[in-house]
Scaffold this motif. Sequence first.
Motif, short mmCIF file in Angstrom:
data_model
loop_
_atom_site.label_atom_id
_atom_site.label_comp_id
_atom_site.label_asym_id
_atom_site.label_seq_id
_atom_site.Cartn_x
_atom_site.Cartn_y
_atom_site.Cartn_z
N PRO A 16 34.19 31.95 34.72
CA PRO A 16 34.40 30.77 33.88
C PRO A 16 35.87 30.70 33.44
CG PRO A 16 32.45 31.98 33.18
CD PRO A 16 33.16 32.84 34.18
N TRP A 17 36.45 29.50 33.49
CA TRP A 17 37.85 29.33 33.11
C TRP A 17 37.94 29.19 31.60
CZ3 TRP A 17 42.02 30.96 34.83
CH2 TRP A 17 43.26 30.39 34.54
N ILE A 18 39.12 29.43 31.05
CA ILE A 18 39.30 29.46 29.60
C ILE A 18 39.08 28.12 28.92
CG2 ILE A 18 40.83 31.47 29.63
CD1 ILE A 18 43.21 29.58 29.51
N ASP A 19 39.13 27.01 29.66
CA ASP A 19 38.91 25.71 29.04
C ASP A 19 37.43 25.41 28.81
OD1 ASP A 19 37.96 25.03 31.58
OD2 ASP A 19 39.55 23.58 32.00
N GLY A 20 36.53 26.26 29.37
CA GLY A 20 35.10 26.09 29.18
C GLY A 20 34.50 24.95 29.97
N LYS A 21 35.30 24.26 30.79
CA LYS A 21 34.81 23.11 31.55
C LYS A 21 34.81 23.34 33.05
CE LYS A 21 36.70 20.00 28.10
NZ LYS A 21 37.67 18.95 27.83
N ARG A 22 35.48 24.42 33.49
CA ARG A 22 35.63 24.66 34.92
C ARG A 22 35.40 26.13 35.24
NH1 ARG A 22 41.50 22.49 36.06
NH2 ARG A 22 41.86 23.76 34.24
N ILE A 23 35.21 26.40 36.53
CA ILE A 23 35.07 27.76 37.05
C ILE A 23 36.28 28.05 37.92
CG2 ILE A 23 33.68 29.32 38.47
CD1 ILE A 23 31.27 27.41 37.82
N TYR A 24 36.96 29.16 37.63
CA TYR A 24 38.11 29.61 38.43
C TYR A 24 37.56 30.21 39.71
CZ TYR A 24 41.93 32.87 39.63
OH TYR A 24 42.91 33.58 40.26
N PHE A 25 38.11 29.81 40.86
CA PHE A 25 37.64 30.30 42.16
C PHE A 25 38.86 30.64 43.01
CE2 PHE A 25 35.81 30.15 46.41
CZ PHE A 25 34.58 30.74 46.21
N ASN A 26 39.09 31.93 43.25
CA ASN A 26 40.26 32.41 43.99
C ASN A 26 39.83 33.08 45.27
OD1 ASN A 26 42.15 35.10 44.34
ND2 ASN A 26 43.31 33.23 43.97
N VAL A 27 40.53 32.75 46.37
CA VAL A 27 40.24 33.33 47.69
C VAL A 27 41.52 33.99 48.21
CG1 VAL A 27 39.56 32.81 50.06
CG2 VAL A 27 38.54 31.54 48.17
N GLN A 28 41.39 35.23 48.65
CA GLN A 28 42.52 35.95 49.22
C GLN A 28 42.13 36.52 50.58
OE1 GLN A 28 43.41 38.97 46.31
NE2 GLN A 28 44.72 37.59 45.15
N SER A 29 43.13 36.64 51.44
CA SER A 29 42.92 37.24 52.75
C SER A 29 44.14 38.11 53.05
CB SER A 29 42.78 36.16 53.82
OG SER A 29 42.64 36.74 55.09
N PHE A 30 43.89 39.21 53.72
CA PHE A 30 44.95 40.15 54.05
C PHE A 30 45.08 40.25 55.57
CE2 PHE A 30 43.42 41.08 49.89
CZ PHE A 30 44.56 41.40 49.17
N ALA A 31 46.28 40.49 56.04
CA ALA A 31 46.53 40.64 57.48
C ALA A 31 45.85 41.92 57.97
CB ALA A 31 48.03 40.71 57.74
N PRO A 32 45.44 41.96 59.23
CA PRO A 32 44.82 43.18 59.76
C PRO A 32 45.70 44.41 59.54
CG PRO A 32 44.62 41.39 61.34
CD PRO A 32 45.54 40.91 60.24
N GLY A 33 45.13 45.44 58.97
CA GLY A 33 45.85 46.67 58.73
C GLY A 33 46.73 46.66 57.49
#
Length: 87
Positions: A16-33
């Motif tokens: 839940p985001w700090i504004d109480g109205k939204r959900i924080y959604f983070n996506v990360q990807s790493f290079a092979p190795g």
Amino acid sequence: MEIDSWFGCLKVRACPWIDGKRIYFNVQSFAPGQSIEQPPALDKTVYVTDDEAGRKLVYEFTDSLANHVAGMQIEPGREITLTAQRK
């Protein structure tokens, strides 16, 4: 409810985001190795409206949402809020 887990090759964080109205959604990807101690090769964040449909999207369809966000073209500094609709 929070998510901090791997979905396939994507690292996903959601809470839940700090504004109480939204959900924080983070996506990360790493290079092979690549060490996860280094900055990710892909790092994208969106917000999802925190309502019943939004929570279902984030917490029940996490893998699909993560893949969608990873493929989005987001301009640097731009804030995106996704709103799910129920039918």
